[in-house]
Design a protein around this motif. Structure first.
Motif, PDB file in Angstrom:
ATOM      1  N   ASP A  61       0.889  -1.159   0.000  1.00 36.46           N
ATOM      2  CA  ASP A  61       0.000   0.000   0.000  1.00 36.46           C
ATOM      3  C   ASP A  61       0.927   1.208   0.000  1.00 36.46           C
ATOM      4  O   ASP A  61       2.120   1.059   0.279  1.00 36.46           O
ATOM      5  N   ILE A  62       0.432   2.384  -0.334  1.00 36.59           N
ATOM      6  CA  ILE A  62       1.232   3.599  -0.137  1.00 36.59           C
ATOM      7  C   ILE A  62       0.337   4.656   0.492  1.00 36.59           C
ATOM      8  O   ILE A  62      -0.898   4.544   0.450  1.00 36.59           O
ATOM      9  N   SER A  63       0.963   5.682   1.014  1.00 35.68           N
ATOM     10  CA  SER A  63       0.197   6.786   1.604  1.00 35.68           C
ATOM     11  C   SER A  63      -0.562   7.535   0.513  1.00 35.68           C
ATOM     12  O   SER A  63      -0.088   7.678  -0.611  1.00 35.68           O
ATOM     13  N   THR A  71       3.086  11.359  10.909  1.00 36.31           N
ATOM     14  CA  THR A  71       3.740  10.222  11.550  1.00 36.31           C
ATOM     15  C   THR A  71       3.127   8.898  11.103  1.00 36.31           C
ATOM     16  O   THR A  71       1.897   8.756  11.104  1.00 36.31           O
ATOM     17  N   GLY A  72       3.964   7.992  10.683  1.00 43.76           N
ATOM     18  CA  GLY A  72       3.499   6.647  10.329  1.00 43.76           C
ATOM     19  C   GLY A  72       3.177   6.449   8.864  1.00 43.76           C
ATOM     20  O   GLY A  72       2.955   5.328   8.436  1.00 43.76           O
ATOM     21  N   GLU A  73       3.173   7.521   8.069  1.00 43.77           N
ATOM     22  CA  GLU A  73       2.850   7.358   6.649  1.00 43.77           C
ATOM     23  C   GLU A  73       4.101   6.967   5.859  1.00 43.77           C
ATOM     24  O   GLU A  73       5.203   7.452   6.153  1.00 43.77           O
ATOM     25  N   ALA A  74       3.931   6.106   4.864  1.00 43.14           N
ATOM     26  CA  ALA A  74       5.041   5.758   3.969  1.00 43.14           C
ATOM     27  C   ALA A  74       4.606   6.094   2.543  1.00 43.14           C
ATOM     28  O   ALA A  74       3.682   5.478   2.000  1.00 43.14           O
ATOM     29  N   THR A  75       5.225   7.099   1.984  1.00 43.31           N
ATOM     30  CA  THR A  75       4.782   7.636   0.692  1.00 43.31           C
ATOM     31  C   THR A  75       5.419   6.901  -0.501  1.00 43.31           C
ATOM     32  O   THR A  75       6.398   6.171  -0.333  1.00 43.31           O
ATOM     33  N   GLY A  90      -5.638  -0.443  -3.307  1.00 50.26           N
ATOM     34  CA  GLY A  90      -7.061  -0.792  -3.293  1.00 50.26           C
ATOM     35  C   GLY A  90      -7.325  -2.225  -2.868  1.00 50.26           C
ATOM     36  O   GLY A  90      -8.410  -2.768  -3.150  1.00 50.26           O
ATOM     37  N   HIS A  91      -6.363  -2.842  -2.177  1.00 51.60           N
ATOM     38  CA  HIS A  91      -6.625  -4.203  -1.693  1.00 51.60           C
ATOM     39  C   HIS A  91      -7.844  -4.180  -0.769  1.00 51.60           C
ATOM     40  O   HIS A  91      -8.040  -3.215  -0.021  1.00 51.60           O
ATOM     41  N   SER A  92      -8.631  -5.230  -0.786  1.00 53.90           N
ATOM     42  CA  SER A  92      -9.873  -5.220  -0.003  1.00 53.90           C
ATOM     43  C   SER A  92      -9.596  -5.027   1.493  1.00 53.90           C
ATOM     44  O   SER A  92     -10.415  -4.454   2.206  1.00 53.90           O
ATOM     45  N   GLU A  93      -8.423  -5.493   1.938  1.00 51.25           N
ATOM     46  CA  GLU A  93      -8.107  -5.306   3.368  1.00 51.25           C
ATOM     47  C   GLU A  93      -7.791  -3.839   3.678  1.00 51.25           C
ATOM     48  O   GLU A  93      -8.013  -3.389   4.803  1.00 51.25           O
ATOM     49  N   ARG A  94      -7.316  -3.080   2.700  1.00 51.22           N
ATOM     50  CA  ARG A  94      -7.119  -1.631   2.872  1.00 51.22           C
ATOM     51  C   ARG A  94      -8.455  -0.901   2.679  1.00 51.22           C
ATOM     52  O   ARG A  94      -8.727   0.085   3.357  1.00 51.22           O
ATOM     53  N   LYS A 107      -4.047   7.441  -4.694  1.00 59.00           N
ATOM     54  CA  LYS A 107      -2.872   6.583  -4.512  1.00 59.00           C
ATOM     55  C   LYS A 107      -2.296   6.145  -5.865  1.00 59.00           C
ATOM     56  O   LYS A 107      -1.080   6.079  -6.044  1.00 59.00           O
ATOM     57  N   LEU A 108      -3.174   5.825  -6.813  1.00 64.09           N
ATOM     58  CA  LEU A 108      -2.674   5.449  -8.148  1.00 64.09           C
ATOM     59  C   LEU A 108      -1.878   6.593  -8.757  1.00 64.09           C
ATOM     60  O   LEU A 108      -0.812   6.383  -9.353  1.00 64.09           O
ATOM     61  N   ALA A 109      -2.413   7.808  -8.617  1.00 65.85           N
ATOM     62  CA  ALA A 109      -1.724   8.970  -9.195  1.00 65.85           C
ATOM     63  C   ALA A 109      -0.355   9.156  -8.535  1.00 65.85           C
ATOM     64  O   ALA A 109       0.647   9.395  -9.218  1.00 65.85           O
TER      65      ALA A 109
END
Ligand code: PGA
Length: 247
Positions: A61-63, A71-75, A90-94, A107-109
């Motif tokens: 996933d990405i930020s 704090t805690g975001e990974a871009t 867009g994973h269903s768990e996210r 996120k795609l952009a």
């Protein structure tokens, strides 16, 4: 075949991560097999640091942010700096944790702006008799590429992951004929969203309880380009057995 190993939060020790990478390096030497590993972020950084093999890495996933005091975001740039080349988005768990279609689009952009190839997950929670699940898949794909230029859209990989098939066993995964139908449908949707005939080169993957027992049948019956593997990718023997079914 493109095999994406989504380790989720199953792999938490460096020794196990290294073993899985070693097995993947061997498997990636097979003709026609490309392997992408999606470890938890800190392990991705460690594994990719000295990697010179054909194995590639994906963020799980990405930020959705552009960085800063968060704090805690990974871009996306941070993942690109750690040598990731893909991002599962867009994973269903996210989505269950709060990602809406609009967030997924952002996120795609971000991913594409920083050189990460998005692996966009779409899929219905359940199948109804009236084909509403088809409309839902169409909507998820359409919304996700909304902010992208025509050229950027050509780089998106779509992973069809019906929620009802995730995290169960091979017997409960999708029927190969149903997969064949869905892959065709997704290719049609992509063709409507991409310029000219460029959609012909777009990759479509399947994920949801792919195991050594069903992977060959799914690959043989459909025009799918590869698989997103969860639980069967985190045991070195099972993963090797699964990939060998495709060689
Ligand atoms: P699974 O997970 O193979 O454990 O069903 C797939 C996924 O969620 O990507």
């Amino acid at each position: 075949m493109l095999i994406v190993a989504n380790w989720k939060a199953y792999v938490e020790e460096l020794a196990r991560a290294k073993k899985l990478l070693a097995v993947s390096k061997r498997l990636a030497r097979e003709d026609g097999i490309a392997i992408v590993l999606a470890p938890p972020a800190p392990l991705l950084g460690v594994l990719s640091a000295k990697n010179k093999s054909r194995v590639a890495f994906a963020a799980q996933d990405i930020s959705a942010t552009a960085g800063g005091a968060l704090t805690g975001e990974a871009t996306a740039p941070a993942y690109a700096a750690a040598s990731a080349s893909y991002a599962i988005l867009g994973h269903s768990e996210r989505r269950a944790a709060g990602d809406t279609d609009a967030v997924v689009a952002v996120k795609l952009a971000h991913a594409l702006a920083h050189g990460l190839t998005p692996i966009l997950c779409v899929g219905e929670a359940e199948r109804d008799g009236e084909g509403r699940y088809l409309a839902l898949v169409r909507e998820e794909i359409t919304a996700a590429v909304e902010l992208l230029t025509p050229r950027e859209r050509t780089r998106v990989i779509v992973a069809y992951e019906p929620l009802w098939a995730i995290g169960t066993t091979a017997e409960h995964a999708i029927d190969p004929n149903d997969l064949a139908e869905m892959v065709l449908y997704i290719r049609k949707v992509i063709a409507e969203l991409l310029p000219g005939k460029s959609a012909r080169r777009s990759l479509v993957l399947y994920g949801g309880s792919v195991e050594p027992d069903n992977v060959r049948g799914l690959a043989g019956a459909s025009d799918v380009d590869g698989f997103l593997i969860g639980h069967a990718s985190v045991d070195p023997h099972t993963f090797a057995e699964l990939v060998k079914q495709l060689t």
